[in-house]
Write a protein that holds these residues in place. Structure first.
Motif, PDB file in Angstrom:
ATOM      1  N   SER A 236      26.930  81.833   3.925  1.00 42.61           N
ATOM      2  CA  SER A 236      26.355  80.646   4.567  1.00 42.61           C
ATOM      3  C   SER A 236      25.244  80.019   3.736  1.00 42.61           C
ATOM      4  O   SER A 236      24.879  78.860   3.954  1.00 42.61           O
ATOM      5  CB  SER A 236      25.820  81.009   5.957  1.00 42.61           C
ATOM      6  OG  SER A 236      24.800  81.999   5.855  1.00 42.61           O
ATOM      7  N   LYS A 240      28.909  74.594   0.242  1.00 44.01           N
ATOM      8  CA  LYS A 240      30.226  74.489   0.876  1.00 44.01           C
ATOM      9  C   LYS A 240      31.305  74.134  -0.135  1.00 44.01           C
ATOM     10  O   LYS A 240      32.470  74.501   0.036  1.00 44.01           O
ATOM     11  CB  LYS A 240      30.191  73.448   1.996  1.00 44.01           C
ATOM     12  CG  LYS A 240      29.452  73.921   3.240  1.00 44.01           C
ATOM     13  CD  LYS A 240      29.600  72.930   4.377  1.00 44.01           C
ATOM     14  CE  LYS A 240      28.911  73.448   5.642  1.00 44.01           C
ATOM     15  NZ  LYS A 240      29.048  72.499   6.776  1.00 44.01           N
ATOM     16  N   SER A 241      30.928  73.408  -1.189  1.00 43.69           N
ATOM     17  CA  SER A 241      31.906  73.066  -2.218  1.00 43.69           C
ATOM     18  C   SER A 241      32.436  74.322  -2.906  1.00 43.69           C
ATOM     19  O   SER A 241      33.517  74.293  -3.498  1.00 43.69           O
ATOM     20  CB  SER A 241      31.270  72.142  -3.259  1.00 43.69           C
ATOM     21  OG  SER A 241      30.144  72.759  -3.863  1.00 43.69           O
ATOM     22  N   THR A 243      32.291  77.669  -1.190  1.00 43.57           N
ATOM     23  CA  THR A 243      32.884  78.552  -0.188  1.00 43.57           C
ATOM     24  C   THR A 243      34.167  77.997   0.424  1.00 43.57           C
ATOM     25  O   THR A 243      35.074  78.740   0.768  1.00 43.57           O
ATOM     26  CB  THR A 243      31.869  78.831   0.935  1.00 43.57           C
ATOM     27  OG1 THR A 243      31.460  77.585   1.530  1.00 43.57           O
ATOM     28  CG2 THR A 243      30.635  79.533   0.383  1.00 43.57           C
ATOM     29  N   SER A 244      34.255  76.668   0.560  1.00 43.84           N
ATOM     30  CA  SER A 244      35.427  76.069   1.203  1.00 43.84           C
ATOM     31  C   SER A 244      36.683  76.185   0.360  1.00 43.84           C
ATOM     32  O   SER A 244      37.794  76.146   0.887  1.00 43.84           O
ATOM     33  CB  SER A 244      35.154  74.600   1.536  1.00 43.84           C
ATOM     34  OG  SER A 244      34.930  73.854   0.353  1.00 43.84           O
ATOM     35  N   SER A 245      36.526  76.323  -0.949  1.00 41.40           N
ATOM     36  CA  SER A 245      37.681  76.390  -1.848  1.00 41.40           C
ATOM     37  C   SER A 245      38.050  77.811  -2.229  1.00 41.40           C
ATOM     38  O   SER A 245      39.130  78.046  -2.775  1.00 41.40           O
ATOM     39  CB  SER A 245      37.399  75.595  -3.126  1.00 41.40           C
ATOM     40  OG  SER A 245      37.071  74.262  -2.845  1.00 41.40           O
TER      41      SER A 245
END
Length: 357
Positions: A236, A240-241, A243-245
């Motif tokens: 967290s 996000k760029s 962790t999302s991929s």
């Protein structure tokens, strides 16, 4: 630093202060806190270099270098002087979209400043390491030329033949070999969702003839986020760029970090030995504890992991990033077979026909 680029200097553990000093410049992702590096992979690399190579490592972490080269050079000189280091190694982390990646930034900085005639950089550069990153295609001149030609589009007309490309306008026929001026080391993971396994296979294949100077290692179960995960820096806390991929890995982040740190230390040890031999000849004294077993094993495992991917792209598909050739001169046998099927029925004994033509 006089620029708006963040930086942090991590000194070595006091127990290694009597060893040979080295400045390690780590170019990080600009969207990631520098503390994420200083609390994870950095101390493990310092420990490996100290315990196995008797090297006292000062780590300078920066958000960028190539985008503000003058400031970066000043920082290298200042911190090398503080560490009393006569040499430095550059590491670049990650290859995200846009200008956030440390991998592209680090390789661009090294490419333009590796042999500075003005001697603006006082320590000597020993090499470039790319972690969860790779050398870009522009450093393979033949492929770079092909990429320019791929932008050529058919001319659209309102009458026959509507749109077409003249013969040969996209023709490419090159070696696909890398041309980069300093030794490099590429390490990435089989479960990396940001830097895909297939792209590392391309790097391995294009650098295969230069493995002594540009080795490539794939670490099983390593994903992109594992290198920065700690108890105080969870998923967290990461961009996000990233962790999302990324792909999920069941392996322990700490163990993966130790493994990567060992590989980087092995490579740096080899670069030290090569550098010392060039400077001192065959009489130079090798470091007593240096046996790069992790790197040698990693190279063997990587070949086994990568070979099926290379076979698929090089022999079965004829992908030009793997072959250096265009579609008309590719290595794919299936295209020729498909064309024969489309033109069936062929004469009983065609004058010339083969799967490659």
């Amino acid at each position: 630093s006089s620029s708006d680029i963040e930086e942090m200097l991590v000194p070595p553990h006091p127990s290694s202060m009597g060893y040979e000093p080295l400045l390690l410049l780590l170019v990080a992702r600009r969207d990631t806190r520098l503390e994420a590096y200083s609390s994870s992979i950095v101390p493990l690399m310092q420990a490996e270099l100290s315990q196995n190579l008797n090297i006292s490592t000062w780590v300078l972490i920066r958000g960028a270098c190539a985008s503000d080269a003058d400031d970066c050079i000043n920082s290298i000189n200042t911190n090398a002087n503080k560490a009393n280091a006569t040499s430095y190694v550059v590491l670049g982390h990650s290859m995200p979209q846009g200008e956030q990646g440390g991998g592209p930034d680090a390789q661009e900085f090294v490419y333009h400043h590796w042999d500075d005639p003005s001697e603006a950089i006082s320590p000597k550069l020993r090499g470039l390491g790319l972690i969860s990153a790779f050398l870009q295609r522009r450093y393979r001149p033949d492929v770079a030329d092909c990429m320019e030609k791929s932008k050529i589009s058919p001319k659209v007309r309102l009458k026959h033949p509507l749109g077409y490309l003249k013969d040969g306008v996209r023709a490419c026929n090159g070696s696909n070999h890398l041309r980069y001026p300093v030794p490099t080391f590429t390490v990435s993971g089989s479960l990396d969702g940001v830097v895909r396994y297939t792209r590392i296979a391309e790097a391995f294949q294009s650098q295969e003839h230069f493995q002594d100077e540009h080795p490539v290692v794939v670490v099983p179960y390593l994903n992109h986020t594992a290198l920065l995960q700690t108890d105080n820096n969870t998923l967290s806390d990461l961009p996000k760029s990233m962790t999302s991929s990324d792909l999920f890995s069941s392996a322990s982040p700490k163990e993966l970090q130790r493994h990567v740190a060992k590989l980087v230390a092995d490579w740096i040890g080899i670069s030290f030995d090569d550098f010392d031999q060039n400077e001192q000849g065959d009489d130079h004294e090798k470091r007593p504890n240096h046996a790069p077993s992790a790197l040698h094993k990693g190279l063997q495992e990587t070949r086994e992991l990568i070979t099926p991917v290379i076979t698929a792209f090089h022999q079965l598909e004829g992908n030009w990033f793997f072959t250096g050739y265009d579609d008309e001169h590719g290595s794919c046998e299936w295209a020729g077979l498909a064309q024969r099927m489309l033109f069936s029925p062929l004469p009983p004994t065609p004058s010339s026909s083969s799967s490659s033509s």
